[in-house]
Scaffold this active site. Structure first.
Site, PDB file in Angstrom:
ATOM      1  N   TRP A 104       0.818  -1.214   0.000  1.00  0.00           N
ATOM      2  CA  TRP A 104       0.000   0.000   0.000  1.00  0.00           C
ATOM      3  C   TRP A 104       0.850   1.261   0.000  1.00  0.00           C
ATOM      4  O   TRP A 104       0.559   2.210  -0.731  1.00  0.00           O
ATOM      5  CB  TRP A 104      -0.986   0.004   1.173  1.00  0.00           C
ATOM      6  N   ASP A 173      -1.322   6.612   6.508  1.00  0.00           N
ATOM      7  CA  ASP A 173      -2.428   5.791   6.023  1.00  0.00           C
ATOM      8  C   ASP A 173      -2.726   4.777   7.128  1.00  0.00           C
ATOM      9  O   ASP A 173      -1.960   3.850   7.349  1.00  0.00           O
ATOM     10  CB  ASP A 173      -2.018   5.086   4.721  1.00  0.00           C
ATOM     11  N   LYS A 197     -12.113  -1.402   6.513  1.00  0.00           N
ATOM     12  CA  LYS A 197     -11.338  -2.416   7.211  1.00  0.00           C
ATOM     13  C   LYS A 197     -11.774  -2.481   8.674  1.00  0.00           C
ATOM     14  O   LYS A 197     -12.198  -3.518   9.150  1.00  0.00           O
ATOM     15  CB  LYS A 197      -9.831  -2.118   7.137  1.00  0.00           C
TER      16      LYS A 197
END
Ligand SMILES: *Cc1c(COP(=O)(O)O)cnc(C)c1O
Length: 367
Positions: A104, A173, A197
């Protein structure tokens, strides 16, 4: 209630607390006594605007957000933010520092190169199984910001600390570990998280931004990704994802009832410990190749049979898990193997069910 008892270990969209789903179901036809559904009501109505403020206040309370920060509800997911961050901050000096510790943050760094110069803080690697020591970091004091991913959902690398950036604004993030532990928000310039999530359904991205970082977007920054416009208009510049925000706000309420993010942390430590202990005490049958110091409490990737994994054995494991209702345990397609995601909504008992299956599978395979 689901018709069959199952456990959803998926990495995202992921399990939501059953209490939250039942509450949302109950409220679905009548939002705050308006006799309209949350999906039907104007985002400019008094009821919605109050709800919008209350949901921001819930984030501030749960994460003890200082007064000089704004809470935004944006769209475009984590991926949208990979562009929004450089589009709003890069013009300060034209360059930014990126920690790449998994897929990511690698994607975020790649996106940022469209808008300015990207310096990699860590030595390049394709094996994401550790976070190098601060003595090996290359931080540029002239960077517009320093970016990192606090929990790499695919590789299972989680920062156990907040990196020290020597005063350069820090962007995180936190898509896959937000609200799983207390954090000192004052150490950050921007925190963002796609909700799907740990805190809600897909469709809304939570952004926490320090006031002084507003007001410097690139001239070509799209309005929808412009933090300054979103902040000025209190996240109702255009139609927000109202239903997704509603479910997210119900998750915040649930977290509060469970002892807040402090409660979530205790819970996360116990659950992940149980699974890692099972892996580490399996005499090499289950292998987690990550340095124990940076292992994620949220996403636990592991292999079966050897460090590189015995794919046939893993397939058998996954089929057996599926038959028992242990769902979505397949590792990300880019890394293979098994991955169990232990987000806030997963109970200790559910992890026990997984661990029980793992022990039985190991016994059976040895015979
Ligand atoms: C899932 C994920 C993303 C991407 O989110 P999208 O909403 O699919 O764009 C980004 N960062 C992390 C850490 C993630 O887990």
């Amino acid at each position: 209630m689901a018709s069959k008892q199952v456990v959803n270990f998926g990495a995202g969209p992921a399990k939501l607390p059953e209490e939250v789903l039942l509450k949302v179901q109950k409220d679905l036809l009548n939002f705050k006594d308006s006799n309209l559904s949350i999906m039907e009501i104007s985002h400019r109505s008094t009821e919605y605007l109050k709800f919008n403020d209350d949901t921001q206040a819930a984030v501030k309370e749960l994460l003890k957000v200082p007064d000089n920060y704004k809470i935004l509800f944006m769209q475009g997911g984590g991926t949208g933010l990979f562009a929004a961050v450089p589009l709003n901050l890069m013009s300060r000096t034209g360059s930014a520092d990126y920690f790449v510790t998994g897929s990511w943050s690698a994607k975020a760094a790649k996106e940022a190169t469209k808008y300015g110069k990207v310096n990699l803080v860590l030595p390049k690697t394709d094996k994401y199984n550790d976070i190098p020591d601060p003595s090996k970091w290359k931080l540029d004091p002239k960077a517009s910001y320093v970016y990192y991913c606090s929990n790499e959902t695919i590789h299972g690398v989680e920062f156990p600390y907040i990196p020290d950036t020597q005063g350069v604004p820090l962007v995180a993030d936190m898509s896959s570990n937000i609200m799983s532990r207390p954090i000192d928000v004052s150490k950050f310039g921007i925190i963002f998280a796609g909700a799907q999530k740990n805190i809600g359904p897909a469709g809304v991205t939570l952004v926490i931004i320090r006031d002084d970082l507003l007001g410097n977007p690139s001239p070509f920054c799209p309005t929808i990704l412009d933090f300054s416009i979103m902040a000025k208009d209190n996240s109702v510049h255009n139609t927000p994802p109202t239903a997704a925000i509603y479910v997210m706000s119900s998750v915040f309420e649930w977290i509060r009832q469970q002892g807040g993010v402090e409660g979530m942390e205790k819970h996360a430590v116990r659950k992940s410990q149980l699974l890692y202990d099972t892996i580490d005490h399996s005499q090499g049958f289950y292998c987690c190749p990550l340095n124990p110091k940076i292992r994620s409490r949220m996403n636990v990737p592991f292999r079966i049979g050897s460090v590189n994994g015995d794919e046939a054995l893993e397939k058998t494991f996954l089929t057996g898990a599926q038959e028992r209702g242990l769902l979505q345990l397949k590792g990300h397609r880019s890394v293979g193997g098994i991955r169990a995601s232990l987000y806030n909504a997963i109970t200790y008992k559910e992890v026990e069910t997984l661990v029980q299956y793992m022990k039985e599978f190991q016994e059976l395979t040895k015979k």
